[in-house]
Write a protein that holds these residues in place. Sequence first.
Motif, PDB file in Angstrom:
ATOM      1  N   ALA A  18     -13.777 -34.759  -7.720  1.00 32.68           N
ATOM      2  CA  ALA A  18     -13.417 -33.578  -6.936  1.00 32.68           C
ATOM      3  C   ALA A  18     -14.670 -32.902  -6.418  1.00 32.68           C
ATOM      4  O   ALA A  18     -15.737 -32.993  -6.999  1.00 32.68           O
ATOM      5  CB  ALA A  18     -12.621 -32.621  -7.802  1.00 32.68           C
ATOM      6  N   GLY A  19     -14.539 -32.223  -5.303  1.00 30.78           N
ATOM      7  CA  GLY A  19     -15.672 -31.510  -4.725  1.00 30.78           C
ATOM      8  C   GLY A  19     -16.122 -32.160  -3.447  1.00 30.78           C
ATOM      9  O   GLY A  19     -15.439 -32.989  -2.857  1.00 30.78           O
ATOM     10  N   SER A  20     -17.312 -31.776  -3.003  1.00 29.99           N
ATOM     11  CA  SER A  20     -17.819 -32.247  -1.729  1.00 29.99           C
ATOM     12  C   SER A  20     -18.422 -33.642  -1.817  1.00 29.99           C
ATOM     13  O   SER A  20     -18.620 -34.288  -0.797  1.00 29.99           O
ATOM     14  CB  SER A  20     -18.885 -31.286  -1.213  1.00 29.99           C
ATOM     15  OG  SER A  20     -20.051 -31.387  -2.016  1.00 29.99           O
ATOM     16  N   VAL A  79     -11.796 -20.467  -3.116  1.00 31.84           N
ATOM     17  CA  VAL A  79     -10.530 -21.180  -2.923  1.00 31.84           C
ATOM     18  C   VAL A  79     -10.571 -21.972  -1.618  1.00 31.84           C
ATOM     19  O   VAL A  79     -10.159 -23.130  -1.564  1.00 31.84           O
ATOM     20  CB  VAL A  79      -9.331 -20.208  -2.936  1.00 31.84           C
ATOM     21  CG1 VAL A  79      -8.052 -20.890  -2.500  1.00 31.84           C
ATOM     22  CG2 VAL A  79      -9.166 -19.608  -4.323  1.00 31.84           C
ATOM     23  N   MET A  80     -11.108 -21.363  -0.570  1.00 26.55           N
ATOM     24  CA  MET A  80     -11.206 -22.041   0.721  1.00 26.55           C
ATOM     25  C   MET A  80     -12.083 -23.296   0.622  1.00 26.55           C
ATOM     26  O   MET A  80     -11.736 -24.351   1.149  1.00 26.55           O
ATOM     27  CB  MET A  80     -11.790 -21.109   1.779  1.00 26.55           C
ATOM     28  CG  MET A  80     -11.958 -21.762   3.141  1.00 26.55           C
ATOM     29  SD  MET A  80     -12.848 -20.749   4.319  1.00 26.55           S
ATOM     30  CE  MET A  80     -14.505 -20.830   3.655  1.00 26.55           C
ATOM     31  N   MET A  81     -13.206 -23.187  -0.099  1.00 26.92           N
ATOM     32  CA  MET A  81     -14.104 -24.340  -0.236  1.00 26.92           C
ATOM     33  C   MET A  81     -13.409 -25.473  -0.984  1.00 26.92           C
ATOM     34  O   MET A  81     -13.524 -26.643  -0.604  1.00 26.92           O
ATOM     35  CB  MET A  81     -15.398 -23.935  -0.934  1.00 26.92           C
ATOM     36  CG  MET A  81     -16.266 -22.983  -0.118  1.00 26.92           C
ATOM     37  SD  MET A  81     -16.559 -23.504   1.600  1.00 26.92           S
ATOM     38  CE  MET A  81     -17.321 -25.079   1.385  1.00 26.92           C
ATOM     39  N   GLU A  82     -12.686 -25.148  -2.033  1.00 33.13           N
ATOM     40  CA  GLU A  82     -11.954 -26.181  -2.765  1.00 33.13           C
ATOM     41  C   GLU A  82     -10.884 -26.821  -1.891  1.00 33.13           C
ATOM     42  O   GLU A  82     -10.661 -28.030  -1.953  1.00 33.13           O
ATOM     43  CB  GLU A  82     -11.330 -25.600  -4.040  1.00 33.13           C
ATOM     44  CG  GLU A  82     -12.333 -25.265  -5.105  1.00 33.13           C
ATOM     45  CD  GLU A  82     -13.168 -26.464  -5.527  1.00 33.13           C
ATOM     46  OE1 GLU A  82     -12.607 -27.575  -5.677  1.00 33.13           O
ATOM     47  OE2 GLU A  82     -14.384 -26.300  -5.688  1.00 33.13           O
ATOM     48  N   THR A  83     -10.236 -26.016  -1.055  1.00 31.50           N
ATOM     49  CA  THR A  83      -9.226 -26.546  -0.131  1.00 31.50           C
ATOM     50  C   THR A  83      -9.866 -27.498   0.861  1.00 31.50           C
ATOM     51  O   THR A  83      -9.312 -28.559   1.169  1.00 31.50           O
ATOM     52  CB  THR A  83      -8.521 -25.389   0.606  1.00 31.50           C
ATOM     53  OG1 THR A  83      -7.945 -24.513  -0.365  1.00 31.50           O
ATOM     54  CG2 THR A  83      -7.447 -25.899   1.534  1.00 31.50           C
ATOM     55  N   ILE A  84     -11.032 -27.147   1.346  1.00 27.26           N
ATOM     56  CA  ILE A  84     -11.749 -28.028   2.276  1.00 27.26           C
ATOM     57  C   ILE A  84     -12.126 -29.324   1.578  1.00 27.26           C
ATOM     58  O   ILE A  84     -11.942 -30.416   2.120  1.00 27.26           O
ATOM     59  CB  ILE A  84     -12.990 -27.326   2.847  1.00 27.26           C
ATOM     60  CG1 ILE A  84     -12.574 -26.198   3.786  1.00 27.26           C
ATOM     61  CG2 ILE A  84     -13.902 -28.323   3.564  1.00 27.26           C
ATOM     62  CD1 ILE A  84     -13.709 -25.291   4.215  1.00 27.26           C
ATOM     63  N   TYR A  85     -12.668 -29.227   0.365  1.00 23.36           N
ATOM     64  CA  TYR A  85     -13.074 -30.429  -0.377  1.00 23.36           C
ATOM     65  C   TYR A  85     -11.893 -31.361  -0.610  1.00 23.36           C
ATOM     66  O   TYR A  85     -12.038 -32.581  -0.620  1.00 23.36           O
ATOM     67  CB  TYR A  85     -13.676 -30.067  -1.729  1.00 23.36           C
ATOM     68  CG  TYR A  85     -14.958 -29.263  -1.685  1.00 23.36           C
ATOM     69  CD1 TYR A  85     -15.835 -29.345  -0.611  1.00 23.36           C
ATOM     70  CD2 TYR A  85     -15.291 -28.420  -2.734  1.00 23.36           C
ATOM     71  CE1 TYR A  85     -16.999 -28.605  -0.593  1.00 23.36           C
ATOM     72  CE2 TYR A  85     -16.464 -27.681  -2.723  1.00 23.36           C
ATOM     73  CZ  TYR A  85     -17.305 -27.778  -1.652  1.00 23.36           C
ATOM     74  OH  TYR A  85     -18.458 -27.054  -1.635  1.00 23.36           O
ATOM     75  N   ASP A  86     -10.722 -30.772  -0.820  1.00 21.76           N
ATOM     76  CA  ASP A  86      -9.530 -31.566  -1.119  1.00 21.76           C
ATOM     77  C   ASP A  86      -8.751 -31.973   0.125  1.00 21.76           C
ATOM     78  O   ASP A  86      -7.712 -32.623   0.007  1.00 21.76           O
ATOM     79  CB  ASP A  86      -8.602 -30.778  -2.054  1.00 21.76           C
ATOM     80  CG  ASP A  86      -9.214 -30.552  -3.417  1.00 21.76           C
ATOM     81  OD1 ASP A  86     -10.123 -31.308  -3.789  1.00 21.76           O
ATOM     82  OD2 ASP A  86      -8.792 -29.604  -4.110  1.00 21.76           O
ATOM     83  N   SER A  87      -9.240 -31.626   1.305  1.00 19.41           N
ATOM     84  CA  SER A  87      -8.499 -31.915   2.536  1.00 19.41           C
ATOM     85  C   SER A  87      -8.559 -33.398   2.893  1.00 19.41           C
ATOM     86  O   SER A  87      -9.424 -34.137   2.430  1.00 19.41           O
ATOM     87  CB  SER A  87      -9.062 -31.098   3.696  1.00 19.41           C
ATOM     88  OG  SER A  87     -10.322 -31.600   4.089  1.00 19.41           O
ATOM     89  N   TRP A  89      -9.479 -34.629   5.611  1.00 14.64           N
ATOM     90  CA  TRP A  89     -10.666 -34.929   6.405  1.00 14.64           C
ATOM     91  C   TRP A  89     -11.882 -35.222   5.518  1.00 14.64           C
ATOM     92  O   TRP A  89     -12.791 -35.924   5.926  1.00 14.64           O
ATOM     93  CB  TRP A  89     -10.972 -33.786   7.361  1.00 14.64           C
ATOM     94  CG  TRP A  89      -9.892 -33.642   8.384  1.00 14.64           C
ATOM     95  CD1 TRP A  89      -9.707 -34.422   9.486  1.00 14.64           C
ATOM     96  CD2 TRP A  89      -8.835 -32.703   8.389  1.00 14.64           C
ATOM     97  NE1 TRP A  89      -8.578 -34.015  10.171  1.00 14.64           N
ATOM     98  CE2 TRP A  89      -8.029 -32.948   9.521  1.00 14.64           C
ATOM     99  CE3 TRP A  89      -8.489 -31.660   7.551  1.00 14.64           C
ATOM    100  CZ2 TRP A  89      -6.919 -32.200   9.822  1.00 14.64           C
ATOM    101  CZ3 TRP A  89      -7.384 -30.912   7.847  1.00 14.64           C
ATOM    102  CH2 TRP A  89      -6.595 -31.196   8.974  1.00 14.64           C
ATOM    103  N   CYS A  90     -11.900 -34.667   4.319  1.00 12.07           N
ATOM    104  CA  CYS A  90     -13.006 -34.934   3.406  1.00 12.07           C
ATOM    105  C   CYS A  90     -12.700 -36.087   2.454  1.00 12.07           C
ATOM    106  O   CYS A  90     -13.588 -36.534   1.744  1.00 12.07           O
ATOM    107  CB  CYS A  90     -13.314 -33.678   2.595  1.00 12.07           C
ATOM    108  SG  CYS A  90     -14.102 -32.375   3.546  1.00 12.07           S
ATOM    109  N   ALA A  91     -11.477 -36.534   2.443  1.00 15.22           N
ATOM    110  CA  ALA A  91     -11.062 -37.564   1.484  1.00 15.22           C
ATOM    111  C   ALA A  91     -11.863 -38.848   1.623  1.00 15.22           C
ATOM    112  O   ALA A  91     -12.138 -39.534   0.659  1.00 15.22           O
ATOM    113  CB  ALA A  91      -9.572 -37.858   1.643  1.00 15.22           C
TER     114      ALA A  91
END
Length: 93
Positions: A18-20, A79-87, A89-91
């Motif tokens: 999980a994460g970036s 919360v927004m950063m975690e949402t981005i990491y889990d999106s 597009w980042c998968a």
Amino acid sequence: MKLVTVLMLAALPLSCYAGSGCPTLEDVIEETIDPTVDATQYVQDLQEFIPDDATAKALKEVKQCFLSESNETLDNVRVMMETIYDSKWCARY
């Protein structure tokens, strides 16, 4: 109880991904959001990434913007950063 333990152990490797994917980036973002780190300390901690005084001044201004926000807003940024990491597009990263 054994089933819960097995499921937790199976999920452990997933949480490690999980994460970036870049711990340094995550540390910088967390330090940017952290209200206990002042602007001077922030710039000192990021010194290896700062090529000149103009960049240092810009980073101080960015940090000051985050320092002027409420704790609720900072929590929402996390919360927004975690949402981005889990999106999706980042998968792929």
